[in-house]
Every structure is written in structure tokens, then in C-alpha cells.
Design an enzyme around this catalytic site. Structure first.
Site, short mmCIF file in Angstrom:
data_model
loop_
_atom_site.label_atom_id
_atom_site.label_comp_id
_atom_site.label_asym_id
_atom_site.label_seq_id
_atom_site.Cartn_x
_atom_site.Cartn_y
_atom_site.Cartn_z
N ASP A 1 0.87 -1.16 0.00
CA ASP A 1 0.00 0.00 0.00
C ASP A 1 0.92 1.23 0.00
O ASP A 1 2.15 1.13 0.04
CB ASP A 1 -0.97 -0.04 1.18
CG ASP A 1 -2.21 0.84 0.92
OD1 ASP A 1 -2.17 1.65 -0.03
OD2 ASP A 1 -3.20 0.73 1.67
C1 BGC Z 1 -5.18 3.12 0.31
C2 BGC Z 1 -5.50 2.03 -0.71
C3 BGC Z 1 -5.42 2.58 -2.10
C4 BGC Z 1 -4.06 3.22 -2.32
C5 BGC Z 1 -3.87 3.78 -3.72
C6 BGC Z 1 -3.90 3.85 -0.05
O1 BGC Z 1 -3.67 4.94 0.77
O2 BGC Z 1 -5.08 2.54 1.59
O3 BGC Z 1 -6.78 1.49 -0.45
O4 BGC Z 1 -5.68 1.58 -3.04
O5 BGC Z 1 -3.87 4.26 -1.39
O6 BGC Z 1 -4.59 4.93 -3.90
#
Ligand code: BGC
Length: 728
Positions: free
Chosen positions: A290
Site C-alpha cells: 500500500d
Molecule cells: C489506500 C488504498 C489505495 C491506495 C492507492 C492507499 O492509501 O489505503 O486502499 O488503493 O492508497 O490509492
């Protein structure tokens, strides 16, 4: 070609390609950067444009395998479909100029439709989709989302959230399919099947991503990105099954938990990422970190002594791709680590093989032409499906003396901070990351107030502002009430997601409570409507209101759907996918353990899981099990009749629960194992059949293995309970 031949052919292509790759090219494939790394800065006022030099640096010099997000961080604003097509083809053109011409996989968070493409069909959020208890709608949402994201030229969707929503305070509860494992499994896998079809290289399909593996959704203190303490039995019983099902449904990518479980950050957890995910769940695709979470092993978690050690820990734990996202540090550090022998080349080859395999499976090396915009994007049919999903996702929780449906000629006073906004019905990940930019919402979509104005023939008066935060003139509400038959009080939350949505308490803010008290004190009947991603505490208001409608986040057609229900143009049938707490600490889920309802303890939510009224009435009866004794490895069939006993046509979800009467590990008082939704005319009866499998009867035993134990089981539907025995 058969599926087997295709997979053999892909395996060969990947092997062949890998054999030609230099170390830098391999590690580039494992690197994912944000759009800002290739974009022209906002200050230069070049919306949605790519800086060629930066693009070439990323793709030709650093060989990046994936790009994510949208211009511009932090606003992440939706772009027109034409802009997206231009951006993504510019990126692919650059990839085509590299030595090995490996396409870049562009990923986006299209969690309720094509979030970041202007005028896309934006569905109810997952918590609402769960409330429909209608997997067909989730399937269609998957189909429509995939088509619109592909039409935008994008290739990878960071959806669906397979986390289980058992912590109501959590700012992403609404991104889950609720508190129940079976419901989330059925809805999530239906979405994946619609999204990917049988072959996600098809022109209108694309790969999904299961997130956030695993245990992210259960922070002890309720705040996003804080520790969960999940024992292994609970992990296996509540948090792994949805991921296992998503993998079986064919999702080829998994995004990792941004927080920690039992003291181990998701990105450092070899046991979860490798032993379980690969060894037990048989996942063959690739994992992506993430946002910035590999770095955070150093900057936040103090688990690594340097950024370099953080990269080593994460890659060796099983992360295949790093969402870095703003620089090439991961790329540089990992090259060093391989050169110094600290990370073996075999681990790099493994990760890159997985990434390339998915790229081949997704058809990126041989791209099909993008679906035409006309006929594939925001079609009338897709909008109608969305409206139907919204209608089925709204829960009528209370309807004293049939205050609802309202007569169209009733004079209605509409007030409250959520009555006249689209953003409050859509939540985060809508047009922008936080979903708050009301001015960017499509003007032709109707708020609740506007939808009421279209339907009502009586007087409609609105007292409120045009932002969630505008104070409402309470005295004016009181004065106006005199000339109206009913007050629609629309409360709730503004949109949010992630840590920005963290709160200290589920209580509503005082301004909303004051408004509610004043509206109720007028003596006019009040219908309470709520929007928002979490069950904010409404107990004292709901008890005094005549009607309660829980809207949660019904999406872009939510205003019309609410008006359809308010005026009886649609007979509501949504049911709660969570237990709606009576008090802020009421976090007992419906499948509580016996001791949670023993002596003075009770399960006492404001509304239980599965609650939801209709304008007609249904009765279930004649619950039967086919046998009273089965063997441990046998299925058992269950049947029950459901009848529409009222005077209106309607839909009803029939929920089947079981209870293992005595077991070596304490079992929930009941657990949902099957459900079916039917539509019945007044007086009509339908007989429903269900099959319970050994898996349904199983649990995680003392030695942490899934087992079925002989003994008595109860089956429960409506007010009936029948039993059967599993023989030794
Ligand atoms: C979130 C994810 C997301 C990713 C990309 C992160 O901060 O937790 O759910 O897919 O960002 O935007």
C-alpha cells in the site's frame, strides 16, 4: 486455446522475457510510482498533462512497471475520459520505446465505479451493496465498473475491499461489505466475477485487487492505520476467508495491510504474505504494497534501521511490487541489495515472474482496442442498474403507524446538513480522494431535496445551507414546521476516507443533535434520514422519530432512490449488513459469543444485523432439514417457504443462520450461512432450498485447523429453529 494451454503459453513467454531482462529492468517492474512523478506540476496549470522528460526518466531510465493515481495528488481529481485515454496512451507509447517493450500497468482506485473518470456511473459503496443482499447487483456493478475503467484506458483496479467491517468507528467501514463473513464473501466474489469475466484480457474487463491483506479493518482503537490484535483463530475464522474466496474467484493481485497485526506490520509479515498467502491459499498472482508502506517500516514503525533495511524486510516478506510512490528510492535500494547479495536474485525473479504473468493474462502485451465510449460509458442501462442498486441498498429501519410512504401532496419541510448534497451520498473515493468536492459533482444528478421537489405535488420547503458545514437556522426550522405536515430530517456525515476520516466518537456533532431536538419538539412527525459511512449514534432521535431511513452511501442515484422510497414509488428491501449500535461502545456484532449475551450482558444494538422493513409484510415458515442426521463429510439440504402476507409487491431477503450447539471452541450464537432474495406479489409464496456443506459447519479448532465436530446443529430462519445431528 484451452485455459491450460493459455497458461502454459504465458508461462513460456514470461520465462523467455525474464531471461532477457537486466537486473535494473526487473526491479523496475517491481516499482510503482504516482502520477505526480511523471506529471507537470499543478502550479504550471497544465491539468492532466505529462512531462515527457519525467516520463522518460521513469519508464526508460528506471523501467517502472506500474503507475497509479490521477492528476493531481493530493486532490486526485477525476479527468475526462478523453484525457485519460491520452494519458494512458502516452504512457504506453513510452513503454513501447523501451528495449523490451514491456507495457506499464496503470492502476486506479475505482471502488464504486470509475471513481476518477468524469461522469462515470458511481454505484452505492460496498456497505450499501451488502445491504442489497443481491449478488446479481454486485456482479453488474463489477461489469459496469470494468467497462468504464477500461474505456478510460486504465488497466488495473484497486478494488475490491475484502476486509470485514467489524469495527464501526473505522473510517473505511463503508468500503467493506459489512460485519459478516458469508455476506462479504458472496458479494465480493460476485463483483470480481462481473469485473473480470472468465478472461480479464477481454476488451471490457480488467484485473481486480483484493485489499487490504489482512486484518487492516480491525484496529483496536478504531482509527485507520493503527494496530489490530487478532489472534490466529480469529484471523482464520473472520479475516482470511474472504481473501481465500477472492483468490478462488480469480483475482490476480493483492494489496497489503497498511497497518499492523499482533505487532507485525502487514508489509513485514512473512507468515501472512508467504506462508499463508502462497502456501495455504495458493495465491499465484502478485502482491503490491500500500501507499508508501515499505518506507514506513523505517519512518513510522521503527522496524527497520534504515530505508534500505525496510526494502529488504518487505521484499523478503513477500511484497512483489512497491507503491513507492513519489521517487525511485525503492528501485535504487533494491538494486543495491541484490548486488550485495542481501536479497537473492531468485526472489526478484519470482516477483517479476508474477508481475509479468498478470500483465500477459491481462492482455497488456497485445492490447485490444479500447471499448468505444458511446454504448460503453454511462449508458442509460447502467444508470438504471445503479438506481436499482441504490434503491435496494437503503434500509427502512422504522415506520411507526405507516408514516411512510408519504403522500405526494403532503407539505414537507426538508432540513439537515445532508439533504441537499451529492457528496454525502457518495463518500470518499468519489471524483476526488476524499470525495468532498461538491462543486465537481455532476450537476444533473439529484440530491434528496431535488428528487423530492421533482416528485412532490405539495409544498416543499428547505431550511439548510449548501455545504455540510453551513450552520442551519434552527429557529427557522421551528417556524416553518407549523405550515408543514412532516419534517424530513437529513443527518449524518460528510465524506472521508483513511486517516482523514478518523474520529473519537460515533456521536453526532452537537449542531445536528440540537437541530434534531428542535425538529422533534415541534410536534410534527419527523422522518429521520441518515447518510454516511459509519453508524453514527442516533438512538435518542430515532426513538422519537416516526420513521427512520438509513441511507449510508447509496451513490450518485441515491437522491432519486430515497425519493422513490419516501413516496412509495419503490418498496424498500435493504437489510443491515452490520449491527447498528445503540451507544458508542456498542460494538458487539450479531454473531456474538454466548458470554456476550449471558447474565447482564446482551446484544442490544439499535437495529440488529439483517434488520430492514418493507411496505409489505413477509412471513417465513415450514423450515425443514432433509435429514436429522448426517455424516461429517455430507451436505444437508434445507427448505423454507416465504410468503408475502401484505398487500404490495416486494422483495425479501431470507437469511439462514446456523449454530453449533456445543463445541470445543466457543461458537457464535448464530452465523449466516446462506441467503436468497426473492420478489413476491401479495399472497404469493415461494419455496426456497439451501444446501449447507461441511465447510458451513466447520470452524477453526483448538489446533488452529478447520474442522467439523460431531454433535447437534441448529438451523434458524425467521422465527423458526430446526435441528440436525452430525454423526461421528
Ligand atoms: C489506500 C488504498 C489505495 C491506495 C492507492 C492507499 O492509501 O489505503 O486502499 O488503493 O492508497 O490509492
Amino acid at each position: 486455446m484451452s485455459a491450460q494451454e493459455t497458461s502454459k503459453a504465458i508461462e513460456n513467454k514470461v520465462k523467455n522475457l525474464l531471461s532477457k531482462m537486466r537486473l535494473e529492468e526487473k526491479i523496475g517492474q517491481m516499482t510503482q510510482v504516482d502520477f505526480t512523478v511523471i506529471g507537470i506540476p499543478k502550479e504550471q496549470n497544465a491539468e492532466g498533462q505529462i512531462d515527457q522528460a519525467k516520463l522518460e526518466d521513469a519508464i526508460l531510465n528506471h523501467h517502472v512497471g506500474s503507475i497509479l493515481n490521477t492528476p493531481f495528488t493530493p486532490e486526485n481529481k477525476a479527468q475526462s475520459i478523453e484525457t485519460w485515454r491520452k494519458l494512458t496512451s502516452t504512457v504506453q507509447d513510452a513503454a513501447a520505446r523501451t528495449r523490451l517493450k514491456i507495457p506499464v500497468m496503470y492502476g486506479i482506485d475505482a471502488i464504486h465505479g470509475a471513481t476518477y473518470t468524469q461522469n462515470s456511473v458511481l454505484f452505492p459503496q460496498a456497505i450499501n451493496m451488502a445491504a442489497t443482499f443481491n449478488p446479481e447487483l454486485a456482479f453488474k456493478e463489477g461489469e459496469i465498473t470494468a467497462r468504464e475503467v477500461r474505456a478510460s484506458g486504465l488497466q488495473w483496479n484497486f478494488s475490491t475491499v475484502m476486509d470485514i467491517g467489524r469495527q464501526p468507528l473505522w473510517s473505511r467501514l463503508w468500503e467493506t461489505f459489512g460485519e459478516d463473513v458469508h455476506l462479504a464473501t458472496v458479494m465480493g466474489t460476485s463483483y470480481i466475477k462481473g469485473h473480470q469475466g472468465d478472461d480479464f484480457s477481454a476488451a471490457d474487463k480488467l484485473p481486480t485487487c483484493l485489499k487490504h491483506y489482512v486484518g487492516y479493518s480491525y484496529p483496536l482503537n478504531g482509527k485507520d492505520r493503527t494496530p489490530a490484535w487478532i489472534g490466529e483463530r480469529m484471523l482464520r475464522e473472520y479475516f482470511l476467508p474472504t481473501f481465500e474466496a477472492g483468490i478462488k474467484a480469480g483475482s490476480p493481485t493483492v494489496m497489503v495491510n497498511s497497518a499492523e497485526v499482533d505487532g507485525i506490520p502487514g508489509h513485514a509479515n512473512h507468515y501472512y504474505l508467504t506462508t499463508i498467502l502462497r502456501g495455504e491459499l495458493g495465491f499465484k498472482g502478485f502482491t503490491v504494497s500500500d501507499w508508501e508502506d515499505i518506507k514506513r517500516l523505517y519512518t513510522r514503525d521503527k522496524m527497520a534501521a534504515s530505508p534500505k533495511e525496510a526494502v529488504k524486510i518487505a521484499v523478503m516478506a513477500g511484497i512483489d511490487m512497491s507503491m513507492v510512490p513519489f521517487d525511485f528510492s525503492f528501485y535504487d535500494l533494491l538494486i543495491d541489495l541484490v548486488k550485495s547479495g542481501e536479497v537473492p536474485l531468485s526472489r526478484i525473479n519470482e516477483a517479476v515472474t508474477r508481475i509479468l504473468t498478470v500483465k500477459y493474462q491481462a492482455g497488456l502485451f497485445d492490447p485490444k482496442p479500447l471499448p468505444a465510449v458511446e454504448g460503453n460509458f454511462a449508458t442509460a442501462e447502467a444508470i438504471e442498474t445503479n438506481r436499482q442498486a441504490a434503491r435496494e441498498s437503503i434500509v427502512l429501519a422504522k415506520n411507526d403507524r405507516n408514516i411512510l410512504p408519504l403522500k405526494k401532496d403532503a407539505n414537507i419541510l426538508v432540513t439537515g446538513p445532508t439533504a441537499n448534497l451529492l457528496s454525502v451520498m457518495n463518500g470518499g473515493w468519489t471524483i476526488t480522494w476524499q470525495g468532498l468536492a461538491e462543486n465537481l459533482y455532476p450537476q444533473e444528478k439529484l440530491t434528496v431535496l431535488e428528487a423530492i421537489q421533482q416528485k412532490a405535488t405539495g409544498k416543499v420547503t428547505y431550511v439548510g445551507g449548501n455545504s455540510f458545514f453551513t450552520p442551519i437556522d434552527i429557529q427557522k426550522v421551528v417556524d416553518e414546521a407549523k405550515d408543514h405536515d412532516v419534517i424530513l430530517l437529513s443527518l449524518g456525515e460528510h465524506p472521508y476516507t483513511e486517516t482523514i476520516g478518523n474520529i473519537e466518537s460515533l456521536n453526532l456533532d452537537q449542531a445536528q443533535v440540537d437541530l434534531a431536538n428542535a425538529a422533534i419538539a415541534t410536534g410534527k412527525p419527523v422522518v429521520l434520514l441518515t447518510f454516511g459511512g459509519r453508524p453514527r449514534i442516533i438512538t435518542s432521535i430515532a426513538e422519537r422519530a416516526s420513521g427512520v431511513i438509513l441511507g449510508f452511501l447509496p451513490g450518485m442515484e441515491g437522491g432519486e432512490a430515497v425519493a422513490d422510497i419516501l413516496y412509495g414509488d419503490y418498496n424498500p428491501n435493504g437489510k443491515l449488513p452490520i449491527s447498528y449500535p445503540r451507544n458508542t461502545n456498542g460494538i458487539t456484532p450479531y454473531d456474538y459469543k454466548p458470554m456476550e449475551s449471558f447474565e447482564l450482558n446482551m446484544y442490544n444494538p439499535l437495529y440488529p444485523f439483517g434488520h430492514g422493513l418493507s411496505y409489505t409484510t413477509f412471513e417465513t415458515g415450514g423450515l425443514k432439514v432433509e435429514k436429522d442426521k448426517i455424516k461429517m463429510d455430507e451436505n444437508i439440504n434445507v427448505s423454507v417457504n416465504v410468503k408475502n402476507t401484505g398487500s404490495l409487491k416486494g422483495k425479501e431477503s431470507v437469511l439462514l443462520y446456523i449454530n453449533d450447539v456445543a463445541a470445543s471452541v466457543t461458537r457464535p450464537n448464530k452465523q449466516l450461512k446462506a441467503f436468497k432474495k426473492v420478489e413476491l406479489n401479495p399472497g404469493q409464496t415461494e419455496s426456497l432450498n439451501f444446501t449447507l456443506t461441511p465447510q458451513d459447519l466447520s470452524f477453526i479448532g483448538v489446533d488452529l485447523k478447520r474442522i467439523v465436530e460431531p454433535g447437534d446443529f441448529k438451523v434458524m430462519v425467521g422465527n423458526e429453529i430446526v435441528g440436525f445431528t452430525v454423526a461421528k
